[in-house]
Design a protein around this motif. Structure first.
Motif, PDB file in Angstrom:
ATOM      1  N   MET A 145     -60.160  40.906  12.935  1.00 33.31           N
ATOM      2  CA  MET A 145     -60.172  42.258  12.750  1.00 33.31           C
ATOM      3  C   MET A 145     -61.068  42.410  11.593  1.00 33.31           C
ATOM      4  SD  MET A 145     -56.418  42.610  12.170  1.00 33.31           S
ATOM      5  CE  MET A 145     -55.932  44.463  11.678  1.00 33.31           C
ATOM      6  N   THR A 146     -61.649  43.452  11.263  1.00 34.27           N
ATOM      7  CA  THR A 146     -62.564  43.782  11.164  1.00 34.27           C
ATOM      8  C   THR A 146     -62.733  45.223  10.076  1.00 34.27           C
ATOM      9  OG1 THR A 146     -63.287  45.722  12.435  1.00 34.27           O
ATOM     10  CG2 THR A 146     -64.526  43.183  12.957  1.00 34.27           C
ATOM     11  N   GLY A 147     -63.524  45.652   9.047  1.00 36.05           N
ATOM     12  CA  GLY A 147     -63.433  47.219   8.342  1.00 36.05           C
ATOM     13  C   GLY A 147     -63.029  48.375   9.255  1.00 36.05           C
ATOM     14  N   THR A 148     -63.377  48.329  10.170  1.00 36.82           N
ATOM     15  CA  THR A 148     -62.611  49.673  11.107  1.00 36.82           C
ATOM     16  C   THR A 148     -61.396  49.011  11.084  1.00 36.82           C
ATOM     17  OG1 THR A 148     -64.795  49.352  12.054  1.00 36.82           O
ATOM     18  CG2 THR A 148     -62.893  50.901  13.265  1.00 36.82           C
ATOM     19  N   ASP A 149     -60.396  47.536  11.544  1.00 35.41           N
ATOM     20  CA  ASP A 149     -59.758  47.683  11.227  1.00 35.41           C
ATOM     21  C   ASP A 149     -58.457  47.731  10.632  1.00 35.41           C
ATOM     22  OD1 ASP A 149     -59.493  47.204  14.518  1.00 35.41           O
ATOM     23  OD2 ASP A 149     -60.105  45.161  13.751  1.00 35.41           O
ATOM     24  N   PHE A 150     -59.016  47.413   9.478  1.00 30.73           N
ATOM     25  CA  PHE A 150     -58.406  47.725   7.808  1.00 30.73           C
ATOM     26  C   PHE A 150     -58.517  49.270   7.308  1.00 30.73           C
ATOM     27  CE2 PHE A 150     -59.715  48.379   2.839  1.00 30.73           C
ATOM     28  CZ  PHE A 150     -57.802  47.858   3.040  1.00 30.73           C
ATOM     29  N   SER A 151     -59.522  50.248   8.105  1.00 28.01           N
ATOM     30  CA  SER A 151     -59.538  51.206   8.064  1.00 28.01           C
ATOM     31  C   SER A 151     -58.899  52.482   8.667  1.00 28.01           C
ATOM     32  CB  SER A 151     -60.537  52.166   8.594  1.00 28.01           C
ATOM     33  OG  SER A 151     -61.778  51.762   7.409  1.00 28.01           O
TER      34      SER A 151
END
Length: 809
Positions: free
Chosen positions: A1-7
């Motif tokens: 998972m990436t920073g976009t997923d965290f957002s």
């Protein structure tokens, strides 16, 4: 998972969860991000992660480190199995499981862990911020990154029998990855350990639980299993140690995890260590602490009274000289460190400040001293708890070998207030009657703040414990009831609990024939000041003994009191008749007092009795005064008035000074005062209240909706710009924040040009309005004083607001 997923995970959280996040980490919304993507980016920045990690206790940090060391997402069950292995034998699996649930809930709330319960991950940036986790060394791929291919080939041939056989096993994999995979296997590591000497195994055991690296001359030496001689060379030849520099070696992370037996941490307790110490009677401790509190208030008052009349000078570099501190300690009958604490707390409370080169009481002292004793103590305790100075350092030397003086600017320590607050919170958590030892307090703080270095913290903790006892927060080492309230910042409650325990002030003394007065308890403020002027303190204790003398009586007469005033005061406040020797002393000193008057001629001597002036002129000791008679009752001198008065008194006379108009000059001038210090600066992140957190979330939701939909700016209505009174404007904005409604405002920019805006207000704080500006499609802060008026615009938030964007009703 990436920073976009965290957002996206943040975006899917409810408003309640987001409020909990910004409340736990207020630095994330200073200033308020324009949208949730900005909040996610800020939450994963190194500085924000460092602050969040510093707030974790040892168990929470261990759970996060365990999660960060796993490849891919982890479930609660997988985490529990690893945490249980590290827990001590006294902890059951149920206790560890409950602690794990609480830790995961805290980590998720703070945005350090995210994802569904069966696939938890550390937030982006957390693994890098934790480096190195759990005192582990770098991975094998990192340890052997700079090794030449030939050296890696030698290691693989010595470690892997299959590689020696043909060299075709997993030939497609890079050499470092193959080496890391081999060292991750328990069977391989166990086989390699059997091949080394006991000395090599002991050296390896010293690195297992950290620190994982060490210094070794010529660390990059080329050795193999056949040529290795020393224990360290045996480890280097088998890859159990790797050279990370010319003189440094490190234990690969994979090897350390195998040697730890599948445990990431050692003796990981799910709860804080218990506080140890003797158990004493709580009621006795409360009374003892109350006595200490009373004495501390009295010492502050005595110091301020002393400096009102005879203020010490301010050193050129700032602070109080050692000589003046020693003098104050002698007059207060305190050790020097305690006298320094009294001065520091008085300064922190705004009762003492530097003015015109001298340390003087402030105007705030006059208001403080007329309050009840318990209220005065609450003010001092609050000032001590919040001050950013370390009085315990007084008398020590700085890095340049210069002494640290009381009230010196160099006594400021950035972590002093926070360390003191944490120490008080530990004392507050102690069971009733327990006097925690300093060692147990330090152990508890080390568990609560494992990332904080102990070297600067431990001395401050010991200072705080000593000062808490002297101030009256603790008694006999036991936290008092009023001390617990003070630790919580509840000054009103602390004063109420302290009041019944304080000794009652008495308004009488016992006059004795040996020219002494015994105060059977603490005196009222007015009587204490009068008696301190008329007599000198001879001894302190349960009863204070004052002694009258010719000098002390003359001091009162110099201050403008008459013999009748003094005798009337003594008769009014004495439980016994005024003894005849004391009455004779007062009347005799008063009879001689003022018969000779000294003025400015440079100075002159005036007396209604010419024979007394003849006696003065005939005295050989008056030769240096260069006196000459101007009239039968007047002598003139070139000596200053102060020197003339002092010399005549040394000759046995009792002159008084008079002004040019012939009026008596009061020798003891009114108490001098100076301006108080500026108010203490508020902390950088004081935290968010419920309303501020709710407003912040609303602003981010509205900004996020605009950020995602890219809706065009709204047109402002036609007509005259709204105008309304200031009070009505603020009331309308507060109502719009409460209802979540949009408003039309008139606003003047910095150039004075009037404009109008369509806003969705979020919060009002510090003279500013934070709102989503629909006319410019952005979150903005507006100066309240520039808003000319408010008018309603449309209805409450529609489905185009942040709730719809977040999928919330």
């Amino acid at each position: 998972m990436t920073g976009t997923d965290f957002s996206e995970w943040l975006r899917g959280r409810s408003d309640e969860h987001l409020r909990a996040l910004v409340t736990a980490r207020p630095e994330l919304v200073t200033p308020v991000p324009a949208h949730l993507d900005g909040l996610a980016a800020r939450a994963c920045s190194p500085s924000a992660l460092g602050r969040a990690l510093d707030r974790l206790d040892r168990f929470q940090l261990a759970v996060l480190e365990t999660l960060a060391l796993r490849d891919g997402p982890s479930s609660r069950a997988a985490l529990l199995s690893m945490i249980v292995r590290a827990a001590p034998g006294t902890s059951t699996e149920q206790e560890v499981g409950a602690a794990l649930d609480a830790a995961l809930d805290a980590l998720v709330t703070r945005g350090l862990v995210y994802g569904p319960p069966d696939a938890l991950r550390p937030a982006p940036g957390v693994p890098a911020a934790l480096e190195p986790p759990a005192a582990l060394g770098p991975p094998a791929a990192e340890v052997f990154r700079h090794h030449a291919p030939e050296r890696l080939d030698v290691l693989l041939r010595d470690i892997d029998p299959a590689y020696e056989a043909g060299g075709q096993v997993d030939a497609g994999r890079p050499a470092r990855q193959r080496l890391a995979a081999l060292l991750s296997g328990p069977a391989t590591v166990a086989r390699l350990l059997e091949e080394v000497s006991p000395q090599a195994r002991a050296a390896l055991d010293a690195l297992v639980w950290g620190p994982p690296s060490g210094r070794l001359p010529s660390a990059r030496r080329e050795v193999d299993t056949a040529t290795a001689q020393s224990p360290i060379e045996q480890l280097l030849a088998r890859g159990l140690l790797g050279a990370t520099g010319e003189e440094t070696v490190a234990l690969p992370r994979e090897v350390a995890l195998v040697l730890r037996g599948g445990r990431v941490h050692r003796d990981l307790s799910p709860g804080p260590p218990a506080l140890d110490g003797p158990v004493r009677d709580q009621e006795l401790a409360d009374r003892t602490a109350a006595g200490q509190a009373f004495m501390f208030v009295r010492m502050v008052e005595e110091l301020c009274e002393l400096w009102s009349v005879d203020p010490p000078g301010v050193l050129r570099a700032g602070g109080l000289s050692v000589r003046d501190l020693r003098r104050a300690a002698q007059l207060l009958d305190l050790p020097e460190w305690a006298a320094g604490l009294v001065a520091e707390v008085a300064h922190a409370a705004g009762l003492v400040a530097a003015g015109e080169g001298e340390w003087l009481p402030t105007g705030g002292y006059d208001g403080w001293r007329i309050r009840a004793t318990e209220d005065r103590w609450a003010v001092l305790a609050a000032a001590w708890a919040a001050m950013d100075r370390a009085p315990g350092l007084i008398g020590e030397r700085d890095d340049r070998d210069r002494p640290l003086n009381a009230l010196h600017p160099d006594l400021r320590r950035s972590g002093a207030a926070q360390t003191r607050a944490r120490t008080l919170s530990v004392l507050e958590a102690a069971p009733p009657g327990l006097a925690p030892t300093p060692e147990s307090v330090l152990a508890r703080l080390a568990w609560e703040q494992p990332r904080r270095p102990s070297a600067p913290r431990d001395p401050l903790v010991r200072f705080a414990l000593r000062e808490a006892e002297h101030i009256g927060v603790t008694g006999l080492g036991v936290p008092a009831a009023h001390g617990r309230a003070a630790a919580r910042g509840d000054g009103r409650r602390a004063a109420d609990l302290l009041a019944p325990l304080l000794p009652r002030a008495v308004d009488h003394v016992l006059l004795q024939a040996d020219l002494t007065a015994v105060a059977p308890g603490p005196l009222t403020t007015d009587l204490g000041r009068r008696l301190a002027l008329t007599a000198d303190v001879e001894s302190k204790g349960g009863a204070t003994v004052y002694r009258f003398s010719e000098q002390s009586v003359r001091r009162a007469l110099d201050a403008g009191h008459s013999a009748a005033d003094l005798l009337a005061m003594l008769e009014r406040h004495s439980a016994t008749p005024v003894p005849q020797p004391l009455a004779y002393l007062v009347t005799d000193v008063a009879r001689r007092h003022g018969r000779i008057r000294v003025g400015v001629a440079s100075s002159y001597v005036r007396c209604d009795d010419p024979a007394l002036l003849d006696e003065v002129l005939a005295d050989k000791r008056a030769h240096l005064l260069r006196l000459r008679r101007l009239a039968p009752t007047v002598l003139a001198s070139k000596t200053s008035r102060a020197a003339l008065v002092d010399t005549l008194r040394a000759m046995g006379y009792a002159p008084v000074a008079e002004s040019l108009e012939g009026d008596l000059v009061v020798a003891r001038a009114d108490a001098r005062r100076t301006e108080g210090p500026p108010g203490a600066r508020p902390p950088a992140n004081p935290g968010l209240g419920p309303e501020a957190a709710a407003g912040t979330v609303r602003a981010m939701r509205a900004g996020d909706a605009a950020h995602r939909t890219r809706r065009p700016p709204a047109d402002t209505p036609e007509g005259q710009v709204p105008r309304s009174p200031s009070a009505a404007t603020i009331s309308a904005l507060e109502e719009a924040i409460r209802r979540g409604a949009r408003v039309w405002i008139g606003y003047q920019d910095s150039q004075g040009h009037a404009t109008s805006r369509i806003l969705e207000p979020a919060r009002i704080e510090g003279g500013y309005l934070t709102a989503y500006d629909e006319t410019r499609a952005t979150v903005h802060r507006f100066v309240l004083s520039r808003i000319t008026g408010v008018a309603g615009y449309g209805s409450e938030r529609s489905e185009t607001s942040g709730e719809r964007a977040a999928g919330v009703d």
